[in-house]
Structure formats: C-alpha cells, structure tokens
Scaffold this motif. Structure first.
Motif, short mmCIF file in Angstrom:
data_model
loop_
_atom_site.label_atom_id
_atom_site.label_comp_id
_atom_site.label_asym_id
_atom_site.label_seq_id
_atom_site.Cartn_x
_atom_site.Cartn_y
_atom_site.Cartn_z
N UNK A 97 -4.63 9.55 3.28
CA UNK A 97 -4.96 8.45 3.81
C UNK A 97 -6.45 8.27 3.38
N UNK A 98 -7.27 9.19 2.89
CA UNK A 98 -8.44 9.19 2.56
C UNK A 98 -8.85 8.08 1.65
N UNK A 99 -7.98 7.64 0.68
CA UNK A 99 -8.20 6.70 -0.36
C UNK A 99 -7.71 5.13 0.05
N UNK A 100 -7.40 5.05 1.28
CA UNK A 100 -6.54 3.72 1.56
C UNK A 100 -7.36 2.55 1.37
N UNK A 101 -8.61 2.68 1.72
CA UNK A 101 -9.45 1.61 1.55
C UNK A 101 -9.76 1.13 0.05
N UNK A 102 -9.96 2.25 -0.73
CA UNK A 102 -10.12 2.04 -2.07
C UNK A 102 -8.66 1.47 -2.82
N UNK A 103 -7.60 2.15 -2.33
CA UNK A 103 -6.16 1.69 -2.74
C UNK A 103 -6.06 0.09 -2.54
N UNK A 104 -6.54 -0.41 -1.19
CA UNK A 104 -6.39 -1.84 -0.83
C UNK A 104 -7.20 -2.80 -1.77
N UNK A 105 -8.42 -2.25 -1.94
CA UNK A 105 -9.18 -2.91 -2.98
C UNK A 105 -8.61 -3.07 -4.33
N UNK A 142 0.93 -1.26 -0.01
CA UNK A 142 -0.17 -0.08 -0.13
C UNK A 142 0.99 1.25 -0.09
N UNK A 143 1.85 1.18 0.84
CA UNK A 143 2.67 2.42 0.96
C UNK A 143 3.46 2.69 -0.51
N UNK A 144 3.92 1.60 -1.10
CA UNK A 144 4.70 1.71 -2.28
C UNK A 144 3.78 2.22 -3.53
N UNK A 145 2.26 1.70 -3.47
CA UNK A 145 1.60 2.24 -4.40
C UNK A 145 1.28 3.58 -4.09
N UNK A 146 0.95 3.86 -2.83
CA UNK A 146 0.73 5.34 -2.51
C UNK A 146 2.01 6.10 -3.02
N UNK A 147 3.13 5.91 -2.92
CA UNK A 147 4.07 6.43 -3.40
C UNK A 147 4.21 6.76 -4.97
#
Length: 88
Positions: free
Chosen positions: A18-26, A6-11
């Motif tokens: 952090x607002x999109x974390x759930x969406x990014x995890x999915x 998740x951290x690598x994707x966000x980077x």
C-alpha cells in the motif's frame, strides 16, 4: 478515485503493498484527465469497460516511464474510444 480502479491498477502492476497508493491515485487521476481531454468529455471508467482498460494501460505506461509510447501503441483503441464517446 474509485477504490475498485485502484485495486485493478495494483493488480495489473502486480503491486501488493500500500506504500504507493497515493502516487497511484494521482496517476489514475492524471490518466483520467488525459483520456477525457482526448475524447472531449468525462468518461465513467467504472462502468465503461473500454475506457477502464485504456485508463489502466495508460497508468501502466506512466508507471514504467514509457508514457510517450502509449498513443502510438494504442492508436486504434483510442480512436474507437473517441468515436464511442462522440456517439454518446
């Protein structure tokens, strides 16, 4: 999904909030399933550098609404991943 992924994707997406974390995890989960279906076996994305790169890039394409271009642009890399996983 692994926090490191998740951290690598966000980077990669240059997301600092952090607002999109759930969406990014999915998104990571869906991309993981997509690549596992292509290879026919589950991939350890934490320890497989090639698989991790393709996972992150697939998510980037999905995030930017161009998922239909992913297979065309990563054809050679996907072929290598499939071959590599088949040899395992």
């Amino acid at each position: 999904m692994d926090v490191q992924l998740l951290d690598q994707l966000k980077s990669r997406l240059r997301i600092t909030w952090d607002d999109e974390d759930d969406s990014l995890k999915e998104m990571l989960k869906d991309a993981s399933n997509y690549l596992a279906k292509l290879t026919g076996i589950p991939i350890d994305f934490v320890n497989d550098a090639q698989g991790k790169t393709l996972l992150i890039e697939r998510c980037r394409y999905v995030y930017n609404n161009v998922a239909d271009e992913f297979e065309k642009n990563y054809k050679h890399e996907l072929s290598r991943l499939i071959l590599h996983q088949a040899i395992k």
